[in-house]
Design a protein around this motif. Structure first.
Motif, PDB file in Angstrom:
ATOM      1  N   LEU A 111      35.606  43.452  22.888  1.00 40.99           N
ATOM      2  CA  LEU A 111      35.368  45.091  22.582  1.00 40.99           C
ATOM      3  C   LEU A 111      35.318  45.818  24.014  1.00 40.99           C
ATOM      4  CD1 LEU A 111      32.907  44.711  19.367  1.00 40.99           C
ATOM      5  CD2 LEU A 111      35.385  44.847  19.467  1.00 40.99           C
ATOM      6  N   THR A 112      34.782  45.335  24.739  1.00 34.68           N
ATOM      7  CA  THR A 112      34.723  46.215  26.196  1.00 34.68           C
ATOM      8  C   THR A 112      36.110  46.499  26.465  1.00 34.68           C
ATOM      9  OG1 THR A 112      32.416  45.207  26.913  1.00 34.68           O
ATOM     10  CG2 THR A 112      33.990  46.268  28.403  1.00 34.68           C
ATOM     11  N   ILE A 113      37.006  45.553  26.634  1.00 35.81           N
ATOM     12  CA  ILE A 113      38.346  45.690  27.128  1.00 35.81           C
ATOM     13  C   ILE A 113      39.097  46.598  26.108  1.00 35.81           C
ATOM     14  CG2 ILE A 113      40.579  44.394  27.327  1.00 35.81           C
ATOM     15  CD1 ILE A 113      38.934  41.801  28.101  1.00 35.81           C
ATOM     16  N   ILE A 114      38.907  46.486  24.829  1.00 38.05           N
ATOM     17  CA  ILE A 114      39.786  47.100  23.929  1.00 38.05           C
ATOM     18  C   ILE A 114      39.601  48.501  23.798  1.00 38.05           C
ATOM     19  CG2 ILE A 114      39.973  47.725  21.281  1.00 38.05           C
ATOM     20  CD1 ILE A 114      40.003  44.728  20.908  1.00 38.05           C
ATOM     21  N   PHE A 115      38.040  48.919  23.800  1.00 35.32           N
ATOM     22  CA  PHE A 115      37.695  50.324  23.782  1.00 35.32           C
ATOM     23  C   PHE A 115      37.879  50.889  25.137  1.00 35.32           C
ATOM     24  CE2 PHE A 115      35.925  48.844  19.933  1.00 35.32           C
ATOM     25  CZ  PHE A 115      36.439  49.745  18.866  1.00 35.32           C
ATOM     26  N   SER A 116      37.859  50.413  26.330  1.00 36.96           N
ATOM     27  CA  SER A 116      38.343  50.742  27.611  1.00 36.96           C
ATOM     28  C   SER A 116      39.667  51.498  27.487  1.00 36.96           C
ATOM     29  CB  SER A 116      37.679  50.088  28.634  1.00 36.96           C
ATOM     30  OG  SER A 116      36.447  49.624  28.773  1.00 36.96           O
ATOM     31  N   GLY A 117      40.521  50.558  27.239  1.00 36.56           N
ATOM     32  CA  GLY A 117      41.943  51.011  27.084  1.00 36.56           C
ATOM     33  C   GLY A 117      42.094  51.914  26.121  1.00 36.56           C
ATOM     34  N   VAL A 118      41.651  51.941  24.842  1.00 37.40           N
ATOM     35  CA  VAL A 118      41.671  53.087  23.829  1.00 37.40           C
ATOM     36  C   VAL A 118      41.188  54.319  24.427  1.00 37.40           C
ATOM     37  CG1 VAL A 118      40.812  53.870  21.779  1.00 37.40           C
ATOM     38  CG2 VAL A 118      41.695  51.392  21.995  1.00 37.40           C
ATOM     39  N   PHE A 160      30.644  51.151  19.832  1.00 33.33           N
ATOM     40  CA  PHE A 160      31.173  50.167  19.182  1.00 33.33           C
ATOM     41  C   PHE A 160      30.707  48.964  19.861  1.00 33.33           C
ATOM     42  CE2 PHE A 160      34.274  52.913  16.970  1.00 33.33           C
ATOM     43  CZ  PHE A 160      33.873  52.498  15.659  1.00 33.33           C
ATOM     44  N   VAL A 161      30.607  48.965  21.233  1.00 34.31           N
ATOM     45  CA  VAL A 161      30.249  47.846  22.107  1.00 34.31           C
ATOM     46  C   VAL A 161      28.775  47.700  22.063  1.00 34.31           C
ATOM     47  CG1 VAL A 161      30.266  46.909  24.598  1.00 34.31           C
ATOM     48  CG2 VAL A 161      32.133  48.223  23.592  1.00 34.31           C
TER      49      VAL A 161
END
Length: 458
Positions: A111-118, A160-161
């Motif tokens: 979730l950290t990887i996903i929402f950092s990218g988003v 979210f994280v």
């Protein structure tokens, strides 16, 4: 008098500790949640007129609509928190602490990887988005709304994280503690807004900061406290991240993801459809009705919140009798709440007048359909929670593929061709929720009473 009080406390204590472990845990959490959710409901009711007074009904509608649009990005969660909830509960029940920590660490990492990218993508795209057209607002608000979008989007990505800790606490059958975290966030937000009302002129940007910053601060503190104490053995560690051996989490999470997207389309799109069809003022009306009658849903949620993880425990221990009794008690509770809701409906106009100080006019028919929607939602939610707890998601998955399409088509048809009002969104939700109202109860009956397997249990 002291003897009577002592006797009452003794009986209450005996009742709380009577029964099976999961039942005792559920009772304690329900009692705690009643106090906590009561405070949460009170704060929610106070914040609506306070916020409307601060920025006016139309601007409040802008805030609600923008929050709904940004909320759509939660689908990048890909259902992992729901998958984590079930897998963490199973691993803990089996005493497999290593697997539990692996699921926690992997979920935080993904979730950290996903929402950092988003978040980075949004920062790049945002200057090119025409928020004036999207929100149907004045061109003078272009820069203000664009900056507000960045604030709200940043908040959503962070929460979210950080909210994974709430998932762990709930999976551990302690939803009252998770609710307490949310309550602290609401309290700080209320304090900030009260200060803004007294010291500044109405500002969407200041409102956004007040409502977004407080929950993030509280969630950050909660993560530090729980992972240093109660959940120290499950704290996220880079060395425990294991994408290869977390296939079960991702498969389950993917199914929850599709179901979650369906829910987002069905519920988050309401504000957008209303803003485009009727204006942001009516977004405020719709949300006030929802908040008013959803007090029933919140009250019911206090009792239902332990059931998901408790049903996981009961089903895998083959305690079918406990599940049957729990469902019957929940249905009896719904009858009482619906009766209370009927009284709320009768006096709704008077309540709105006092609550909102005459700032917002609301049609009775909107209140009527809001009441019907919340009542049926509570009914379906009992069976959906049980099926989620035992990961019987196949049928719900297929239903979720068509329910958003039904919802949008029905809503638009009612508005454009039948010339129906804002209440058509509630009617469309009722029709689209055919799984919860019809299919899920049938599925529960076939699993628990007829011992059916196959597609019913998948």
């Amino acid at each position: 008098m002291n003897k009577q009080l002592t006797s009452l406390l003794t009986l209450s204590k005996a009742y709380l500790h009577k029964g099976k472990g999961r039942t005792v845990k559920a009772r304690k959490n329900i009692l705690g949640s009643i106090l906590i959710k009561g405070g949460s409901i009170a704060i929610s009711l106070i914040m609506v007129p306070l916020t409307i007074d601060y920025v006016n009904p139309t601007r409040y509608g802008i805030w609600l609509t923008l929050s709904s649009i940004v909320g759509w990005f939660s689908f990048f969660n890909i259902g992992l928190t729901h998958g984590l909830r079930n897998k963490f509960a199973e691993a803990k029940a089996k005493g497999d602490h290593a697997a539990a920590q692996m699921y926690v660490s992997t979920t935080y990492a993904i979730l950290t990887i996903i929402f950092s990218g988003v978040w980075l993508v949004f920062l790049f795209v945002n200057p090119f988005l025409d928020w004036v057209s999207i929100l149907n607002v004045s061109s003078e608000m272009r820069s203000e709304v664009s900056l507000l979008a960045v604030i709200v989007f940043t908040y959503f990505c962070l929460q979210f994280v950080l909210k994974i800790i709430n998932t762990l606490i709930t999976a551990d059958q302690q939803p009252a503690k998770a609710s307490l975290i949310d309550l602290f966030g609401q309290l700080i937000s209320l304090l900030f807004i009260a200060i803004l009302v007294k010291t500044t002129e109405g500002s969407l940007l200041k409102l956004g900061v007040a409502l977004c910053l407080s929950p993030i601060l509280i969630l950050g503190i909660a993560n530090l406290i729980f992972f240093r104490r109660k959940y120290y053995n499950y704290r996220p560690k880079i060395s425990k991240i294991d994408f290869k051996h977390s296939k079960g989490l991702f498969n389950l999470g993917l199914t929850f993801f599709i179901i979650q997207v369906a829910g987002l389309i069905q519920y988050q799109s309401a504000n957008i459809i209303i803003a485009q069809s009727f204006g942001t003022y009516e977004v405020t009306s719709y949300n006030i009705v929802y908040k008013y009658f959803n007090m029933l849903g919140m009250a019911f949620g206090i009792f239902l919140s332990p059931f998901w993880s408790a049903s996981t425990d009961a089903y895998f221990q083959n305690d079918i009798g406990w599940i049957r009794k729990a469902i019957k008690k929940y249905l009896q509770l719904i009858v009482l709440l619906v009766c209370g809701g009927a009284v709320m409906l009768i006096f709704s106009d008077e309540v709105y007048r006092i609550w909102l100080r005459g700032n917002v006019e609301i049609d009775f028919i909107l209140s009527f359909w809001g009441f019907i929607f919340v009542s049926t939602y509570m009914f379906g939610n009992v069976f959906v929670n049980f099926l989620n707890g035992i990961s019987a998601l196949r049928i719900q998955f297929w239903a979720s593929l068509v329910s958003p399409i039904i919802y949008i088509l029905v809503a638009l048809a009612m508005i454009k061709y039948l010339d129906m009002g804002v209440y058509s969104l509630f009617i469309a939700s009722l029709i689209a929720n055919f799984n919860g109202i019809i299919i899920a109860p049938i599925q529960y009956y076939l699993i628990i009473y007829k011992n059916k397997k196959g597609i019913w249990i998948r």
